[in-house]
Enzyme design. Structure first.
Site, short mmCIF file in Angstrom:
data_model
loop_
_atom_site.label_atom_id
_atom_site.label_comp_id
_atom_site.label_asym_id
_atom_site.label_seq_id
_atom_site.Cartn_x
_atom_site.Cartn_y
_atom_site.Cartn_z
N CYS A 2 -15.65 37.54 116.85
CA CYS A 2 -14.79 38.22 117.56
C CYS A 2 -15.17 37.72 118.94
CB CYS A 2 -14.83 39.80 117.47
SG CYS A 2 -14.75 40.02 115.80
N ASN A 97 -17.91 43.40 118.88
CA ASN A 97 -18.39 42.36 118.02
C ASN A 97 -19.64 42.55 117.30
OD1 ASN A 97 -18.69 39.59 116.91
ND2 ASN A 97 -19.23 38.85 118.76
N GLY A 98 -19.87 42.34 115.95
CA GLY A 98 -21.06 42.65 115.38
C GLY A 98 -20.86 43.29 114.23
N GLU A 466 -20.71 15.79 106.16
CA GLU A 466 -19.89 16.32 107.43
C GLU A 466 -18.36 15.81 107.45
OE1 GLU A 466 -20.21 18.17 109.51
OE2 GLU A 466 -18.90 17.74 111.17
N GLU A 473 -12.13 21.66 106.30
CA GLU A 473 -12.00 22.68 107.36
C GLU A 473 -10.44 22.56 107.78
OE1 GLU A 473 -15.23 21.41 109.99
OE2 GLU A 473 -15.63 23.49 110.28
C1 G6P Z 1 -19.16 27.98 112.28
C2 G6P Z 1 -18.43 26.76 112.54
C3 G6P Z 1 -18.82 25.54 112.45
C4 G6P Z 1 -20.25 25.47 112.99
C5 G6P Z 1 -21.20 26.54 112.19
C6 G6P Z 1 -22.69 26.64 113.26
O1 G6P Z 1 -18.99 27.91 110.55
O2 G6P Z 1 -16.98 26.93 112.17
O3 G6P Z 1 -18.02 24.47 113.01
O4 G6P Z 1 -20.85 24.10 112.23
O5 G6P Z 1 -20.42 27.89 112.51
O6 G6P Z 1 -22.42 26.94 114.30
P1 G6P Z 1 -23.53 26.73 115.61
O7 G6P Z 1 -22.78 27.09 116.64
O8 G6P Z 1 -24.62 27.17 114.93
O9 G6P Z 1 -23.66 25.10 115.47
#
Ligand code: G6P
Length: 593
Positions: A2, A97-98, A466, A473
């Site tokens: 959020c 948020n949380g 990836e 996605e």
């Molecule tokens: C979410 C996002 C991803 C991202 C993952 C880890 O799922 O949609 O795109 O890779 O979080 O996020 P971070 O900020 O820890 O790299």
């Protein structure tokens, strides 16, 4: 997750809150709302995006307000569950948020005491607790209420009466933005860049009171001072600047991002992460990340093992929390673009508790991960707005090249050759971007299918994972990344003319076996798209389509190959007409386990 925003100042709050909420939408976008403080509190909230909320508003003149954009956890997306939430008397409003983990017990207790709940959210218990403990001072009531809460939170609250915002954080990001005669609270700096780049990051346990001229912060009942920091991002970086989507803009920024992340490190080769490297010989390096960052970790594992000749274990952060054994002295490296992903934070804490020295590779100065880890390695990706990570992934790979080079046990000429190739990477990526039309066509071709496999070997296996993640996605095509050698151990059952395979080639010791795998796939009548280095004379005889990749040393091929797959996913999604920057059900920063 959020997004939170608060404003207090001398200008009408509503347009500022709406503007900031739009910038926060990438954190969650299934519903949103705002509360404005005038004689009383006016709340406007609904399911859907900020633009829809805005359409229902007429301009008002209040100078104080709070706003929220939601990624639902407790209770479906709806107007009632959207934040802000109010106490029974409608005199206190709150955004959060949380996750409040003990909310059911608190809710039962508060209900017995006569509080009436209107939503299904965990958040609503906080505002009722504040109401319960209110004795004339909002900050004191917030402190008392938070004393009852288990879980994580960043909150912004306001009440009728004197104009002020009360903010608090525990394990969820929150900062205060300092303006001229006005102040802000926000869950991240990108939201308020149009208004200020001077921020104060709150620490866990901080409770702050913000007026238009002043901020005071206390922790554990004692006033504390927190450093004012300058956000190293520009307004322009957080805007689309003519691109149709943030994702496309961010893909095109990658040559510059690579340069920025390399800058300084390559020339000086000064010790990287001295505090952890001073720690002497180690038995292994542990890499921890989620989603795209985990895929960067897998590339990092390959690089560190190859160049630094050290054993590396890469773990999904969410799974590491179930493991208890490390083999000998271990350095742990968390990889997290946002620095706020709950699973990665928890895994870093756990690694520390197991005695590891810790480093975080992150894009966000002042993020929670930087407070947990002993050291931070900052990638220089700039704000990434599109939910699907692109430039931050490429910058994470560059960080791993730099770490692997700094810790390399290889001869000087091999090191210099690799450094020279690294310097050429921005040009190679630029060449690929300049020829993107062919990839766009193939992306459109893929958009017709419902399912696809992405295969690779060696250092390009994580690239396949990836590539598949990017595809699912944003295009919603079911895509599976798979080791090329594993495909025949099960997934072959799904091969048919309607399930294309994208094969990632590299001119290394995986090449010949990959060609054999491609032949096996073609025998099943399956269309194959191959990524191949320019000049490859073999692969195009075997496959249906080729994406030509500017040649680079195989160790660096993940960077250029990944950019090609980002474009492939982008154009497949664009053809399908999906909301590329904000795919359904996802959020950029997942701050819950
Ligand atoms: C979410 C996002 C991803 C991202 C993952 C880890 O799922 O949609 O795109 O890779 O979080 O996020 P971070 O900020 O820890 O790299």
């Amino acid at each position: 997750m959020c997004g939170l925003i608060g404003y207090i100042g001398n200008r009408p709050a509503q347009p500022i809150l709406i503007d900031c909420l739009r910038r926060l939408e990438y954190r969650g976008y299934d519903s949103c709302g705002l509360a404005l403080l005038g004689d009383g509190i006016q709340v406007y909230k609904d399911q859907g995006k900020v633009a829809e909320l805005q359409r229902g508003l007429s301009l008002t003149n209040e100078r104080t307000g709070i706003g929220h954009t939601r990624w639902a956890t407790h209770g479906r997306p709806s107007g009632i569950n959207a934040h802000p939430h109010l106490d029974c008397a409608g005199q206190i409003a709150l955004v959060h948020n949380g996750i409040v983990t003990n909310f059911l017990r608190l809710r039962q207790q508060l209900t017995q005491e006569g509080h009436i709940f209107s939503s299904e959210t965990d958040t609503e218990v906080i505002v009722h607790l504040i109401e319960k403990y209110y004795r004339g001072d909002l900050a004191e009531a917030v402190a008392a209420a938070l004393g009852q809460i288990e879980g994580s939170y960043a909150i912004i609250a306001l009440q009728t009466g004197p104009k002020k915002l009360v903010v608090a954080r525990n394990e969820s990001p929150l900062l205060i933005g300092l303006g001229d005669g006005e102040n802000f609270a926000a869950s991240d700096a990108a939201a308020i860049l149009d208004y200020t780049d001077r921020v104060v990051y709150l620490e866990d346990g901080d409770i702050g009171v913000i007026t238009e001229r002043e901020i005071t912060i206390a922790n554990n009942g004692h006033e504390v001072s927190r450093q004012v920091q300058q956000v190293p991002w520009t307004q322009e970086e957080a805007q689309k600047t003519g691109y149709e989507h943030f994702m496309l803009k961010e893909i095109h920024e990658q040559p510059r991002v690579i340069q920025n992340t390399l800058r300084g490190h390559l020339s000086s080769m000064e010790p990287v992460a001295p505090e952890i490297t001073a720690n002497g010989d180690i038995a292994q390096i542990l890499l921890l990340g989620c989603g795209t960052s985990y895929h960067a970790a897998l590339v990092g594992k390959y690089l560190l093992e190859k160049l630094a000749k050290v054993a590396v274990r890469a773990e999904l952060a969410s799974e590491f929390n179930y493991h208890d054994t490390l083999l000998g002295k271990t350095w742990a490296i968390g990889i997290t673009q946002s620095g706020e992903t709950a699973d990665t934070l928890m895994a870093l804490r756990k690694a520390k508790s197991l005695g590891c020295k810790t480093l975080v590779i992150t894009n966000v100065v002042g993020s929670s991960a930087t407070r947990i880890a002993d050291e931070a390695f900052y990638i220089k990706a700039g704000p990434e707005i599109s939910v699907a990570a692109t430039k931050s992934f490429i910058a994470q790979l560059v960080a791993f090249y730099l770490l692997a080079l700094a810790w390399a046990r290889i001869d000087t000429s091999s090191r210099e050759r690799l450094m020279a190739e690294l310097r050429l990477l921005p040009n190679k990526v630029q060449q690929l971007l300049d020829g993107q039309d062919d990839i766009a066509e193939l992306g459109e071709y893929l958009s017709r299918y419902d399912s696809a496999f992405f295969i690779g070997r060696g250092i390009n296996l994580p690239v396949a994972l990836e590539g598949a993640l990017k595809m699912k996605e944003i295009s919603y095509i079911h895509a599976e990344g798979c080791a090329a050698g594993e495909l025949k151990h099960g997934s072959f059952a799904l091969l048919n003319p309607h399930t294309p395979v994208v094969a990632i080639g590299a001119q290394d010791n995986t090449y010949d076996t990959l060609l054999t795998n491609i032949k096996e796939i073609k025998t099943r009548g399956t269309p194959v798209i191959a990524l191949a280095a320019e000049g490859d004379r073999e692969i195009d005889k075997l496959v249906d389509h080729v994406i030509w990749i500017p040649g680079t040393t195989p160790l660096l091929s993940p960077v250029v190959n990944s950019v090609a797959l980002q474009l492939l996913a982008y154009y497949a999604a664009r053809k399908r007409g999906y909301p590329i920057d904000q795919p359904r059900n996802l959020a950029k920063s997942v701050t819950v386990e």
